[in-house]
Design a protein around this motif. Structure first.
Motif, mmCIF file in Angstrom:
data_model
loop_
_atom_site.group_PDB
_atom_site.id
_atom_site.type_symbol
_atom_site.label_atom_id
_atom_site.label_comp_id
_atom_site.label_asym_id
_atom_site.label_seq_id
_atom_site.Cartn_x
_atom_site.Cartn_y
_atom_site.Cartn_z
ATOM 1 N N ASN A 150 30.430 -14.619 -26.120
ATOM 2 C CA ASN A 150 29.268 -13.745 -25.998
ATOM 3 C C ASN A 150 28.308 -14.259 -24.925
ATOM 4 O O ASN A 150 28.503 -15.336 -24.378
ATOM 5 N N ASP A 151 27.291 -13.478 -24.652
ATOM 6 C CA ASP A 151 26.215 -13.907 -23.753
ATOM 7 C C ASP A 151 25.644 -15.224 -24.254
ATOM 8 O O ASP A 151 25.306 -15.331 -25.433
ATOM 9 N N ASP A 156 30.379 -18.417 -21.267
ATOM 10 C CA ASP A 156 29.336 -17.999 -20.337
ATOM 11 C C ASP A 156 28.722 -19.224 -19.666
ATOM 12 O O ASP A 156 28.569 -19.282 -18.445
ATOM 13 N N ASN A 157 28.397 -20.236 -20.466
ATOM 14 C CA ASN A 157 27.791 -21.448 -19.922
ATOM 15 C C ASN A 157 28.722 -22.182 -18.965
ATOM 16 O O ASN A 157 28.298 -22.736 -17.968
ATOM 17 N N GLY A 160 29.806 -19.148 -16.204
ATOM 18 C CA GLY A 160 28.732 -18.328 -15.670
ATOM 19 C C GLY A 160 29.123 -16.883 -15.438
ATOM 20 O O GLY A 160 28.621 -16.214 -14.548
ATOM 21 N N THR A 161 30.047 -16.392 -16.273
ATOM 22 C CA THR A 161 30.528 -15.032 -16.087
ATOM 23 C C THR A 161 29.748 -14.026 -16.914
ATOM 24 O O THR A 161 30.040 -12.841 -16.886
ATOM 25 N N GLY A 162 28.766 -14.529 -17.672
ATOM 26 C CA GLY A 162 28.088 -13.637 -18.596
ATOM 27 C C GLY A 162 28.953 -13.455 -19.831
ATOM 28 O O GLY A 162 30.037 -14.016 -19.911
ATOM 29 N N GLY A 163 28.460 -12.686 -20.783
ATOM 30 C CA GLY A 163 29.227 -12.504 -22.018
ATOM 31 C C GLY A 163 30.372 -11.539 -21.818
ATOM 32 O O GLY A 163 30.177 -10.412 -21.402
ATOM 33 N N TRP A 164 31.580 -11.992 -22.107
ATOM 34 C CA TRP A 164 32.738 -11.106 -21.965
ATOM 35 C C TRP A 164 32.709 -9.996 -22.995
ATOM 36 O O TRP A 164 33.177 -8.888 -22.746
ATOM 37 N N ASN A 166 30.503 -8.174 -24.053
ATOM 38 C CA ASN A 166 29.747 -6.964 -23.739
ATOM 39 C C ASN A 166 30.213 -6.267 -22.473
ATOM 40 O O ASN A 166 29.640 -5.279 -22.054
ATOM 41 N N LYS A 167 31.230 -6.846 -21.820
ATOM 42 C CA LYS A 167 31.709 -6.235 -20.584
ATOM 43 C C LYS A 167 32.997 -5.492 -20.842
ATOM 44 O O LYS A 167 33.997 -6.091 -21.235
#
Lengths: 314, 288
Positions: A150-151, A156-157, A160-164, A166-167
């Motif tokens: 998640n975000d 993500d950390n 750095g791809t953001g939360g998968w 929610n994509k």
């Protein structure tokens, strides 16, 4: 009851005869059916009858409360031509199968090969790699997975791809990775298969000057092909029926934007949320046919690449 | 690997072995990370769950477990736990009894249509559950049994999990026939010879069946989801479901504490029976 048997005494009082009598080839069948009775009942009432009923229901409109109404091929027509969410679920499931199964099997084979020749610690690794296969099917781990992907989660950390989660493009990959993570089950089967390969084959190949890679291609792969085939069929069939991780990661609805709406999730949605039992039955039958067809195709192609030692040289 | 030809150097083999172990351990660390994360998060104070990048909590927040023990939706955790145990226990009993009975007939007795029936049994292993799911639901609904445990347990008493029938058949086929033949000469019928001779010898396969049935039933989500809707009857798995839609992070700690509790029986089973589980899996091709 029995066919004529010359060794059998004429009278039924066999007990009195001291000589143990030879049994006729086909003995009394009664006991067999007693042993089988739970299975027979289950097969009739919980398998065959439901299959017939679901086939019938697939041609009806049925909401569980009103009697089924015959609609002919309506459900199927609607599925294939008027329901974009249906196609969405088909594409999602196929994508998932194509990502998850090969990755999982490749990893399973790779680790099995690494462990094969290991002298110390093999048992430990085998058990440790297998553990996720038991735990991963649980809701607990599915929830962990959602949080990690998640975000602000670990992935993500790290990337750095953001939360998968929610994509739309990435959520399904998170679901697939949860399956890949459970590579321990096929790995254990691969390992058992690798141990069956006689060492002389490798020695002979080495004498002939075959390197590691050549040995892998000419000895390991053909000798392992039945096990590879077994794992491929089993994992594919199971992948088509994935539910729990997609449910958890897609927040129960196959989100975001239906990107994790796998087939069974949509079936659940149509049948048990929207009460379209007829439509869901039609979906179930298509799934049955597709799984049957995929299995048949795998069996057919297997003739050209699966090598059974008992067949001798080919 | 054994045919390294560098003259005078015997090291590469050892070095290769060390590299192998390092690689395996690294892979293991990555793989076990989610489990470590789960354990750590279940002990984190609320403000650290998302904000902090550390795996380890600054201090152990046992109150998460306290909250989890209070239960979900006003149902105590003991209730959820005993519901889960009841279903899994019933399933184990059902599978062990019914599958061993059917397996004995297939492995050892002669009867009409044995070949075709055996083939049918094998085919049902591949049958997707969904093909029979809806009519089964309708049947149980008509019988007024939806929202009870019967739909989850009763099918197991009717040997519907062909996986296990097959597993036990394979095992029984490996037993020497002479034992039964000797018993038969001594006047043992098929029932006595099943209970007194075959069943005790089949114990390893029965234990494998019991363990896998327990773990699968415990983890099962789909069947419980469609058949149970009264929070009182929920299992641990279903209680966790209520966290699926919720996106608030305030309940994160307790939610993962509950997750840990729900995983505990499986972890214990795994630690106790790992050798048996892994070997049972390898010999039968069962999926975990």
């Amino acid at each position: 009851m029995t066919t004529t048997d010359i060794s059998a005494p004429a009278a039924g009082k066999a007990r009195a005869t001291p000589v143990p009598k030879r049994r006729p080839r086909r003995e009394a069948q009664g006991p067999a059916w007693v042993f089988l009775s739970p299975w027979v009942l289950g097969a009739l009432v919980l398998t065959l009858l439901p299959m017939a009923v679901s086939l019938y229901l697939s041609f009806t409109d049925y909401d569980l409360f009103n009697p089924p109404r015959w609609v002919g091929l309506r459900n199927y027509v609607q599925m294939f031509t008027e329901d974009p969410r249906y196609w969405r679920s088909v594409v999602t499931t196929l994508t998932y199968v194509v990502i998850a199964v090969p990755l999982q099997l490749a990893l399973a084979l790779g680790v099995a090969l690494a462990l094969k020749s290991m002298k110390r610690g093999k048992g430990f690794y085998r058990s440790a790699f297998y553990a996720p296969s038991l735990l991963g099917a649980s809701m607990s781990i599915a929830l962990v997975w959602r949080a990690i992907f998640n975000d602000g989660g670990t992935v993500d950390n790290l990337l750095g791809t953001g939360g998968w989660v929610n994509k739309p493009g990435w959520a399904l990959l998170a679901v697939a990775l949860l399956t890949v993570w459970q590579f321990g089950a096929p790995m254990v089967i691969f390992l058992a298969g690798l141990q069956q390969i006689p060492g002389e084959l490798y020695e002979a190949a080495a004498v002939d000057g075959a390197g590691t890679w050549r040995q892998f291609l000419s000895v390991t792969v053909p000798m392992l092909s039945p096990v590879l085939f077994f794992n491929l069929v089993l994992q594919t069939i199971q992948a088509f029926q994935v539910f729990t991780p997609a449910f958890a990661i897609g927040a129960g609805k196959g989100g975001p934007a239906d990107s994790t709406l796998v087939y069974t999730l949509y079936l659940y949605d149509r049948g048990f949320v929207a009460s379209h039992m007829g439509y869901a039955s039609a979906m179930a039958w298509v799934l049955l046919i597709v799984i049957g067809a995929v299995t048949a195709v795998l069996f057919r192609t297997s003739r050209s690449w699966v090598f059974y030692a008992s067949e001798g040289d080919r | 690997m054994t045919t390294t030809t560098t003259p005078g150097v015997r090291k590469p083999v050892a070095r290769g072995r060390i590299a192998l172990h390092v690689g395996c351990l690294a892979a293991l660390l990555v793989m076990l990370y989610p489990l470590a994360w789960l354990l750590a998060t279940s002990l984190k104070p609320a403000e650290e769950v998302i904000a902090s990048l550390n795996l380890l909590p600054s201090h152990l927040e046992w109150s998460n477990y306290k909250t989890a023990l209070d239960g979900v939706n006003d149902v105590s955790i003991w209730r959820l736990l005993s519901n889960s145990l009841l279903i899994a226990g019933g399933a184990v009993l059902g599978n062990v009894i019914s599958c061993s009975l059917a397996a004995y007939a297939f492995a050892r007795l002669r009867f009409r249509f044995r070949g075709p029936l055996f083939a049918f049994m094998i085919a049902t292993i591949m049958l997707p559950h969904h093909a029979v799911l809806i009519p089964q639901y309708i049947i149980f609904n008509q019988l007024g049994l939806v929202n009870t445990y019967w739909p989850l347990v009763l099918p197991k008493f009717l040997a519907t999990e062909a996986f296990f029938v097959f597993l036990i058949v394979q095992f029984m086929r490996g037993l020497p026939r002479e034992l039964e033949e000797a018993a038969r000469i001594d006047g043992c019928g098929p029932f006595r010879s099943f209970f007194k001779i075959v069943l005790p010898l089949t114990r390893p396969a029965l234990i494998t069946t019991a363990i896998f049935t327990f773990i699968w039933t415990w983890n099962d989500f789909f069947t419980q989801l469609i058949y149970l809707f009264d929070p009182d009857k929920f299992t641990l798995t279903l209680a966790l479901r209520s966290f699926v839609d919720a996106s608030s992070t305030s309940a994160f700690g307790p939610m993962f504490a509950l997750s840990v509790i729900a995983l505990l029986p499986i972890v214990l089973f795994f630690l106790a029976f790992q050798r048996l589980l892994v070997e049972g899996m390898a010999s039968s091709g069962l999926k975990g």
